[in-house]
Design a protein around this motif. Structure first.
Motif, PDB file in Angstrom:
ATOM      1  N   ARG A 149      53.923 -20.448 -47.774  1.00 42.72           N
ATOM      2  CA  ARG A 149      52.891 -20.738 -48.674  1.00 42.72           C
ATOM      3  C   ARG A 149      52.559 -22.031 -48.179  1.00 42.72           C
ATOM      4  O   ARG A 149      53.473 -23.043 -47.748  1.00 42.72           O
ATOM      5  N   ILE A 150      51.433 -22.432 -48.052  1.00 46.39           N
ATOM      6  CA  ILE A 150      50.700 -23.723 -47.546  1.00 46.39           C
ATOM      7  C   ILE A 150      50.625 -24.581 -49.028  1.00 46.39           C
ATOM      8  O   ILE A 150      49.883 -24.083 -49.851  1.00 46.39           O
ATOM      9  N   TYR A 151      51.052 -25.695 -49.058  1.00 50.21           N
ATOM     10  CA  TYR A 151      51.132 -26.513 -50.222  1.00 50.21           C
ATOM     11  C   TYR A 151      49.957 -27.068 -50.545  1.00 50.21           C
ATOM     12  O   TYR A 151      49.016 -27.245 -49.449  1.00 50.21           O
ATOM     13  N   PHE A 152      49.733 -27.057 -52.040  1.00 50.63           N
ATOM     14  CA  PHE A 152      48.338 -27.620 -52.417  1.00 50.63           C
ATOM     15  C   PHE A 152      48.002 -29.107 -52.168  1.00 50.63           C
ATOM     16  O   PHE A 152      49.156 -29.776 -51.924  1.00 50.63           O
ATOM     17  N   ALA A 153      46.763 -29.424 -51.658  1.00 46.89           N
ATOM     18  CA  ALA A 153      46.507 -30.778 -51.573  1.00 46.89           C
ATOM     19  C   ALA A 153      45.026 -31.109 -52.015  1.00 46.89           C
ATOM     20  O   ALA A 153      44.037 -30.396 -51.823  1.00 46.89           O
ATOM     21  N   HIS A 154      45.012 -32.068 -52.983  1.00 43.50           N
ATOM     22  CA  HIS A 154      43.894 -32.320 -53.538  1.00 43.50           C
ATOM     23  C   HIS A 154      42.661 -33.088 -52.584  1.00 43.50           C
ATOM     24  O   HIS A 154      43.126 -33.648 -51.681  1.00 43.50           O
ATOM     25  N   PRO A 155      41.358 -32.823 -53.013  1.00 43.34           N
ATOM     26  CA  PRO A 155      40.438 -33.385 -51.863  1.00 43.34           C
ATOM     27  C   PRO A 155      40.382 -34.717 -52.027  1.00 43.34           C
ATOM     28  O   PRO A 155      39.874 -35.319 -50.831  1.00 43.34           O
TER      29      PRO A 155
ATOM     30  N   TYR B  86      42.426 -32.194 -45.380  1.00 44.70           N
ATOM     31  CA  TYR B  86      41.740 -31.423 -44.283  1.00 44.70           C
ATOM     32  C   TYR B  86      42.683 -30.821 -43.334  1.00 44.70           C
ATOM     33  O   TYR B  86      42.198 -29.767 -42.762  1.00 44.70           O
ATOM     34  N   ILE B  87      43.808 -31.360 -42.945  1.00 44.29           N
ATOM     35  CA  ILE B  87      44.784 -30.429 -42.350  1.00 44.29           C
ATOM     36  C   ILE B  87      45.051 -29.327 -42.995  1.00 44.29           C
ATOM     37  O   ILE B  87      45.444 -28.261 -42.082  1.00 44.29           O
ATOM     38  N   ARG B  88      45.248 -29.223 -44.258  1.00 41.96           N
ATOM     39  CA  ARG B  88      45.650 -28.036 -44.938  1.00 41.96           C
ATOM     40  C   ARG B  88      44.548 -26.969 -44.892  1.00 41.96           C
ATOM     41  O   ARG B  88      44.804 -25.872 -44.544  1.00 41.96           O
ATOM     42  N   MET B  89      43.220 -27.626 -44.823  1.00 42.25           N
ATOM     43  CA  MET B  89      42.185 -26.608 -44.468  1.00 42.25           C
ATOM     44  C   MET B  89      42.080 -26.150 -42.951  1.00 42.25           C
ATOM     45  O   MET B  89      41.763 -24.887 -42.811  1.00 42.25           O
ATOM     46  N   LEU B  90      42.336 -26.770 -42.023  1.00 43.59           N
ATOM     47  CA  LEU B  90      42.424 -26.294 -40.688  1.00 43.59           C
ATOM     48  C   LEU B  90      43.561 -25.600 -40.455  1.00 43.59           C
ATOM     49  O   LEU B  90      43.369 -24.422 -39.635  1.00 43.59           O
TER      50      LEU B  90
ATOM     51  N   SER C 215      46.913 -30.297 -31.188  1.00 42.06           N
ATOM     52  CA  SER C 215      46.048 -29.045 -31.120  1.00 42.06           C
ATOM     53  C   SER C 215      45.533 -28.386 -32.389  1.00 42.06           C
ATOM     54  O   SER C 215      44.319 -28.019 -32.117  1.00 42.06           O
ATOM     55  N   ILE C 216      46.007 -29.095 -33.394  1.00 39.28           N
ATOM     56  CA  ILE C 216      45.072 -28.862 -34.557  1.00 39.28           C
ATOM     57  C   ILE C 216      43.830 -29.368 -34.740  1.00 39.28           C
ATOM     58  O   ILE C 216      42.774 -28.767 -35.242  1.00 39.28           O
ATOM     59  N   ARG C 217      43.759 -30.655 -34.408  1.00 37.80           N
ATOM     60  CA  ARG C 217      42.561 -31.202 -34.639  1.00 37.80           C
ATOM     61  C   ARG C 217      41.705 -31.283 -33.192  1.00 37.80           C
ATOM     62  O   ARG C 217      40.962 -32.098 -32.778  1.00 37.80           O
ATOM     63  N   THR C 218      42.169 -30.133 -32.324  1.00 36.92           N
ATOM     64  CA  THR C 218      41.268 -30.038 -30.949  1.00 36.92           C
ATOM     65  C   THR C 218      40.381 -28.902 -31.320  1.00 36.92           C
ATOM     66  O   THR C 218      41.041 -27.583 -31.396  1.00 36.92           O
TER      67      THR C 218
ATOM     68  N   ALA D  43      37.525 -32.952 -37.282  1.00 33.37           N
ATOM     69  CA  ALA D  43      37.842 -31.473 -36.779  1.00 33.37           C
ATOM     70  C   ALA D  43      37.198 -30.330 -37.642  1.00 33.37           C
ATOM     71  O   ALA D  43      36.591 -29.391 -37.382  1.00 33.37           O
ATOM     72  N   CYS D  44      37.249 -30.837 -38.958  1.00 25.56           N
ATOM     73  CA  CYS D  44      37.082 -29.636 -40.161  1.00 25.56           C
ATOM     74  C   CYS D  44      35.345 -29.857 -40.053  1.00 25.56           C
ATOM     75  O   CYS D  44      34.788 -28.699 -40.039  1.00 25.56           O
ATOM     76  N   TYR D  45      34.763 -30.946 -39.761  1.00 24.83           N
ATOM     77  CA  TYR D  45      33.225 -30.975 -39.720  1.00 24.83           C
ATOM     78  C   TYR D  45      32.674 -30.452 -38.500  1.00 24.83           C
ATOM     79  O   TYR D  45      31.708 -29.738 -38.464  1.00 24.83           O
TER      80      TYR D  45
END
Length: 892
Positions: free
Chosen positions: A172-178, A185-189, A201-204, A216-218
């Motif tokens: 389970r990935i923990y919730f993070a508020h916008p 954003y790391i949760r979104m990635l 490597s996550i933001r590559t 990285a999300c953008y």
């Protein structure tokens, strides 16, 4: 998350529920919230008190202690290990895959669980950037268990990225508020980037390493542009103020998913800073102040920062947003003090300076050049003065009207010719009778009635209007709509007198105007007037009963009269205060009747189906008024008896109960054998006896007209009242019970009617009637239960009892006997008898208008002024509420 919600809204109250039983993996399912509340109680960590308690206050079961094996116990106790409220240790956690392998110990211990959990927390920690957060970096470097991470310690656990090799657990990935920034954003990635071996490597993305997770999300296309936020601000700019736009901008930054805060700021900078220059001119009190572009941006950012600070945020928390000049923040001083100092500053150019005549100053400021412009409707419509009290409204209106000159004598566009019919003072009884206005009724040449008002501030000006019946010309008045209740006439308009209103008396020879005007109530509108005081009513009828003056409370007095209305219905009218005192029964001799009475401006009430009237301050009384309508009624009432009945007082305190219960006390034998003077019209006696049985020969009820209470019979299933000469749409069921009573001296029959019977039986005849069946006409149990009970009956002997000598005793009141009062009465009677036997003198004549009673024997035979009496006959006849057929049955 509760923590995030509390951080964003600390003023709100939250409820937390701890669920001890788990049927599924706590990492997969969130815990729902309910209305139960948990509290954490931490001890002093001494040897005497080292335990920790979590107490839950249950809605029904009160306080309950949570066991330390509860899944949520440790998350509440050690929030640093469980920052997101994850489940702690619980019984029954499998050690490994027990299906394929066999272990000596199959369940996980608490020690193993927390050893793993602490190590997991260390592995989850991310080393702060030394340049961005040097304090955080030094704290980790100095205090982390295994030392610093990264190149300084290549062997640290953070440098080892190993794939999970075994286990079948859904993560389970923990919730993070916008609004949580990079965590969101790391949760979104993590939901899209696969095969990552490190945080870098996550933001590559596509071989390009981005500095932030948001970038990285953008680049990955997970973030849309901010078009909707730009459109929102652009639309609001059409109607919102600058401060409202800045509040909206802050709301978007904090609560919405903004892709590029810097770009959003630059796109909307102009509308957000539109009023900044005027704000600074007001703040520094410099009308010619000009700001450079950099100053304008800094002051705009300062206003946005001020809003963010109120919400517990700052521009520093929002990536990409520029910061205001730090010197501005230092120069502003205390924000709360500044807000109070700037609150409600009213410009002096719109203020009216104090003067000796404040009302005149207000009028002059709002209505300049009034004398030249008061005839211009547009001039008056564009101006208004608001006041918090009606009294000030009247004073302002009077002041304005006094400034306008009276109308010229030759003008007749605001002129009416009327006669003053009635006049009265409208007072406020709640303020010790304070005068509200002087009210009057006018009648014009066509007989139209209109209500006129002179307010108390103008009463002295119109002293000439003091004589009812006078004819006037009235100029320059205002006609307004009557709002509220207690309108004395049906006309919905009324006349208001001003200071400029001009009046002039006219001679009777000049104009022909009716002397009086009335709006008599009729059966068609009476239902709409009952308990509705919107319009008051004029009522007319023939007088047949007068009551005594009665006290109501500590300061009110009233007198009741009975009339037969012009539509042939009996009605009671309550005359209050001075009207009741002036309406003395001694003024109305029986020989001079009939008396046709008019009562104006009365309210209409209804109680238990009977309509009554009550006077108001506007009421007037006229008796045998010489007008055409009253003369037309005289033949109708000429056949009525001219004898006025005495109405029994409704005031229970008019006579003490110890006296009223023994008023003219008789036994049954004395009642039947008494001789009555033919001069008596009505007499009251009391009899103590027991109800022997219910005489149901005529039944225990009758069907009556809801207006006059007379008995009615159906014709073709339609009830018609011959007395009112109309169909009765709502016939009423009323009590009429014949009681056979007895005492030690004899038996007789009393009749109890509706009003007394309802109080005695404690239910209405209508309810008992509805329970009847066609096959059962027996006396109801409630009525039958009266048998065997003893009462003191108050009897009203009427014309038939006293003149005709016929038996028909009507009960007007009754009491339960009081033994102590009965003994006292016997003692007084014996003492009185002894005194009379020793007194041989003749009582003095007390006048022909007063009944005298002389006890000439132990039987207390009643005589009146030596008039010849007639012996009573023990015959029962029907009373006026029974039909002729019933009367013949009794005679047979």
């Amino acid at each position: 998350m509760a923590r995030d919600r509390y951080k964003e809204h600390p003023e709100c109250e939250f409820c937390l529920r701890l669920l001890s039983n788990r049927t599924t993996d706590g990492r997969q399912y969130n815990i729902p919230t309910t209305s139960e509340v948990a509290g954490l109680i931490v001890g002093d960590l001494t040897e005497e008190n080292f335990q920790r308690d979590i107490i839950v206050e249950h809605r029904k079961n009160g306080l309950q202690r949570i066991t330390d094996l509860h899944p949520s116990f440790m998350s509440m106790t050690y929030p640093l290990i469980h920052p997101y409220g994850e489940d702690g240790y619980r019984l029954g956690i499998n050690l490994a895959d027990v299906i394929n392998k066999t272990y000596k110990r199959q369940k996980l211990s608490m020690r193993d669980f927390y050893c793993f959990r602490i190590q997991q927390r260390l592995n989850e920690a991310e080393i702060p950037n030394m340049e961005v957060d040097p304090d955080g970096y030094n704290a980790v470097k100095n205090y982390m268990m295994h030392g610093p991470c990264g190149d300084l310690n290549p062997g640290c656990p953070c440098k080892r990225w190993t794939r999970r090799k075994k286990g079948k657990s859904i993560g389970r990935i923990y919730f993070a508020h916008p609004a949580s920034g990079e965590r969101f954003y790391i949760r979104m990635l993590l939901n899209f980037v696969k095969g990552s071996t490190s945080f870098e490597s996550i933001r590559t993305i596509n071989g390009v390493r981005y500095d932030t997770y948001k970038e990285a999300c953008y680049a990955l296309g997970l973030l849309e542009d901010d078009k909707e936020w730009n459109d929102c601000l652009a639309e609001a700019a059409c109607w919102a103020s600058g401060n409202e736009l800045r509040n909206l901008f802050v709301t978007i930054l904090i609560h919405c998913q903004v892709s590029d805060s810097s770009k959003l700021w630059k796109s909307n900078y102009e509308i957000l800073s539109e009023d900044i220059t005027s704000l600074q001119r007001k703040r520094f009190q410099l009308e010619d102040l000009q700001l450079t572009e950099k100053q304008l941006e800094s002051y705009t950012l300062f206003e946005i920062e001020t809003i963010l600070v109120k919400m517990g945020k700052s521009l520093k928390d929002i990536h990409g947003m520029p910061l205001p000049d730090s010197t501005l923040m230092n120069d502003t001083g205390n924000r709360l003090i500044n807000e109070e100092l700037e609150y409600d500053k009213v410009p002096t150019d719109i203020c009216i300076m104090p003067s000796t005549d404040p009302i005149g100053s207000i009028v002059e400021a709002v209505y300049p050049s009034l004398l030249q412009m008061y005839n211009d409707p547009t001039y008056l419509q564009e101006r208004a003065i608001l006041t918090p009290k009606n009294e000030m409204v009247h004073e302002l209106n009077d002041t304005i009207m006094q400034m306008i000159p009276d109308l010229v004598t030759g003008r007749d566009d605001f002129t009416i010719r009327v006669r003053l019919c009635r006049m009265w003072d409208a007072i406020n009884p709640k303020k010790n009778g304070e005068l509200i206005s002087k009210d009057m009724i006018f009648i014009d040449e066509k007989g139209n009635l209109m209500h006129g008002i002179i307010r108390k501030t103008q009463v002295n000006r119109f002293k000439d209007i003091s004589s009812e019946g006078s004819v006037f010309i009235i100029k320059n008045f205002k006609v307004v709509e009557s709002i509220g209740g207690y309108r004395p006439v049906q006309n919905s308009l009324k006349i208001i007198f001003f200071a400029s209103t001009a009046i002039k008396n006219l001679s009777e020879d000049i104009v022909e105007i009716p002397i009086n005007g009335f709006e008599f109530i009729n059966p068609d509108v009476i239902d709409s007037r009952v308990n509705n005081s919107t319009v008051l009513s004029d009522v007319v009828g023939c007088l047949y009963g007068i009551g005594d003056i009665e006290s109501v409370g500590s300061k009110w007095k009233k007198r009741d009269i009975h009339i037969l209305t012009d539509y042939s219905a009996k009605a009671k009218i309550t005359l209050w205060e001075e009207l009741g005192e002036k309406f003395s029964p001694y003024l109305y001799n029986n020989d001079a009747g009939p008396y046709i009475v008019i009562v104006t401006s009365a309210t209409v009430k209804e109680f238990r189906g009977e309509v009554s009237f009550s006077t108001t301050y506007a009421s007037k009384i006229y008796v045998n008024l010489d007008i055409d309508y009253i003369r037309s009624l005289a033949p109708k009432f000429s056949t009525m008896s001219t004898e006025l009945q005495v109405i029994e007082s409704s005031n229970v305190n008019s006579l003490p109960i110890e006296e009223e219960m023994f008023l003219n006390r008789m036994d049954i034998k004395e009642l039947l054998e008494a001789e009555w003077s033919t001069g008596l019209q009505e007499y009251i006696v009391t009899v103590k006896c027991k109800i022997k049985e219910i005489d149901n020969y005529f039944g225990w009820y009758y069907i009556s007209c809801n207006v006059c209470s007379k008995k009615i019979e159906p014709t073709n299933s339609i009830y018609r009242c011959n007395n009112c000469n109309k169909d009765c749409k709502f016939p009423l069921v009323r009590y009429k019970i014949h009681l056979k009573v007895t005492d030690r001296t004899g038996d007789t029959t009393f009749t109890i009617f509706n009003a007394v019977a309802e109080k005695l039986i404690d239910t209405s005849a209508h309810k008992l009637f509805n329970k009847l069946t066609t096959a059962n006409n027996d006396v109801p149990v409630q009525v039958q239960s009266l048998c065997g009970k003893e009462f003191v009956f108050k009897l009203r002997l009427n014309h038939y009892n006293l003149k005709e000598g016929l038996e028909n005793f009507t009960i007007s009141k009754l009491w339960i006997p009081d033994d102590n009062l009965e003994v006292q009465y016997k003692l007084r009677k014996e003492e009185k008898g002894k005194n009379l036997s020793n007194n041989e003198t003749t009582p003095k004549d007390q006048g022909t208008n007063r009944l005298t009673k002389e006890m000439i024997s132990e039987d207390e035979i009643h005589v009146t002024n030596g008039t010849k009496s007639r012996k009573r006959r023990n015959l029962i006849i029907d009373d006026e509420e029974l039909s002729i057929a019933d009367t013949n049955k009794v005679k047979k």
